[in-house]
Design an enzyme around this catalytic site. Sequence first.
Site, PDB file in Angstrom:
ATOM      1  N   GLU A  33       8.981  10.765  42.826  1.00  0.00           N
ATOM      2  CA  GLU A  33       9.885  10.897  43.964  1.00  0.00           C
ATOM      3  C   GLU A  33      11.299  10.427  43.635  1.00  0.00           C
ATOM      4  O   GLU A  33      12.277  11.037  44.070  1.00  0.00           O
ATOM      5  CB  GLU A  33       9.349  10.128  45.176  1.00  0.00           C
ATOM      6  CG  GLU A  33       8.042  10.684  45.755  1.00  0.00           C
ATOM      7  CD  GLU A  33       8.179  12.102  46.278  1.00  0.00           C
ATOM      8  OE1 GLU A  33       9.320  12.582  46.447  1.00  0.00           O
ATOM      9  OE2 GLU A  33       7.148  12.748  46.509  1.00  0.00           O
ATOM     10  N   THR A  39      17.278  16.412  42.972  1.00  0.00           N
ATOM     11  CA  THR A  39      17.061  16.997  41.652  1.00  0.00           C
ATOM     12  C   THR A  39      15.986  18.076  41.752  1.00  0.00           C
ATOM     13  O   THR A  39      14.937  17.859  42.357  1.00  0.00           O
ATOM     14  CB  THR A  39      16.602  15.915  40.660  1.00  0.00           C
ATOM     15  OG1 THR A  39      17.582  14.872  40.636  1.00  0.00           O
ATOM     16  CG2 THR A  39      16.423  16.480  39.267  1.00  0.00           C
ATOM     17  N   TYR A 116      13.128   8.957  53.252  1.00  0.00           N
ATOM     18  CA  TYR A 116      12.365  10.057  52.658  1.00  0.00           C
ATOM     19  C   TYR A 116      11.279   9.542  51.702  1.00  0.00           C
ATOM     20  O   TYR A 116      10.106   9.895  51.819  1.00  0.00           O
ATOM     21  CB  TYR A 116      13.281  11.049  51.904  1.00  0.00           C
ATOM     22  CG  TYR A 116      12.448  11.893  50.995  1.00  0.00           C
ATOM     23  CD1 TYR A 116      11.692  12.934  51.519  1.00  0.00           C
ATOM     24  CD2 TYR A 116      12.300  11.575  49.638  1.00  0.00           C
ATOM     25  CE1 TYR A 116      10.835  13.667  50.717  1.00  0.00           C
ATOM     26  CE2 TYR A 116      11.446  12.293  48.839  1.00  0.00           C
ATOM     27  CZ  TYR A 116      10.725  13.336  49.374  1.00  0.00           C
ATOM     28  OH  TYR A 116       9.855  14.034  48.597  1.00  0.00           O
ATOM     29  N   ASP A 134      13.489  15.997  53.863  1.00  0.00           N
ATOM     30  CA  ASP A 134      14.404  16.201  52.742  1.00  0.00           C
ATOM     31  C   ASP A 134      15.210  17.475  53.005  1.00  0.00           C
ATOM     32  O   ASP A 134      15.152  18.036  54.096  1.00  0.00           O
ATOM     33  CB  ASP A 134      13.625  16.288  51.428  1.00  0.00           C
ATOM     34  CG  ASP A 134      12.873  17.597  51.312  1.00  0.00           C
ATOM     35  OD1 ASP A 134      12.563  18.203  52.364  1.00  0.00           O
ATOM     36  OD2 ASP A 134      12.585  18.030  50.185  1.00  0.00           O
TER      37      ASP A 134
END
Length: 346
Positions: A33, A39, A116, A134
């Site tokens: 994560e 990314t 998140y 997200d």
Amino acid sequence: MVFSKTLTHWYSNNKRDFPWRKTKNPYYIWLSEIILQQTQVKQGLPYYEVFIRTYPTVFDLANASESEILKLWQGLGYYSRARNLHTTAKYIVNKFNGEFPSTYDDLLKLKGVGDYTASAIASICFNENTAVVDGNVYRVLARYFGIETPINSTKGTKEFKKLAQELIDKKNPAEFNQAIMEFGATQCKPKNPDCAACPFNNSCIALQKNMIDKLPVKQKTIKLRKRYFNFLVFISENGNTVLEKRKTKGIWQNLYQFPLIESNKSLNYKELKDIVNAHHVLNGNCFNLFLYNEDDIIHKLSHQHLYTKFWIVEVKTLHENSININDVKDFAVPVLIDNFLKSFNF
DNA sequence: AATTCGGGGCC
DNA sequence: GGCCCAGAATT
């Protein structure tokens, strides 16, 4: 409920096979994560493989040095993630004897873990009923429900979190959370989503209103800063050079670079040479100076464009904390520097 | 509430 | 060239 059902069904038929989907070990999930924050999977996956191979347990990560971790992180960007990764690994080893916190509230206390990531770990590893939000979730919900609240506003943050929390499949929060993210990543993509093949194409508000390309709404556009970097690439007769650690706050903290002279404009040969002389960089030693790249290399970051010149400085000798050119590869450097090292033959 | 942290991929 | 990415910390 129909939404959740359709979504998880879609997921069972379309989910990609990733290594972090074969485990519920919180150490591995946490690692994945952090790597995947801001990314794309394609970019993060090789780093994940290297990290779990190099540091199979949180103890291995805690025992490593920050410089070693930063070297493995090189090229991935947002280097505070790597520094926080190390801090949190040591914290978990020292405070919890290597055992990860198991609730959203406790996970949230870890450095580098926000709403998140705490939700992701709590739901995936411990089955806690807490929804992830997200970039994918913002997009899917904004489109499906036709929500025009800017996602990067305080109001939007709360609104989308609340909605996701209402929609989550309480029987299987781990599956739901990963399903909605995967759906956003491969089906409800930012550009040119294939709505004809979408399981929601008879109920999606954005599709009905022809607003797919207008949602989600994001307010404010970032402003760009131009900076002018002059790196001094020293080379001594015995094959040494100089690297220095960036200690200041800002980009690339704790990474290494060639000695840097920043200016407010692109410098020519004379201007650069005057500065070098004025700063007694070489203590009056004679040197041979020449410019490596005729045109500025423009390195683009999210908020900055770096107009860069590499100046080669040939000298007879260097001070004792210079390093051999062959050892430069062991230091974590920004991609800008790494690209230079690859193109320049010492 | 706004800014700042990278680098790569896509259009 | 602009936007986005399995966001978080700082100001």
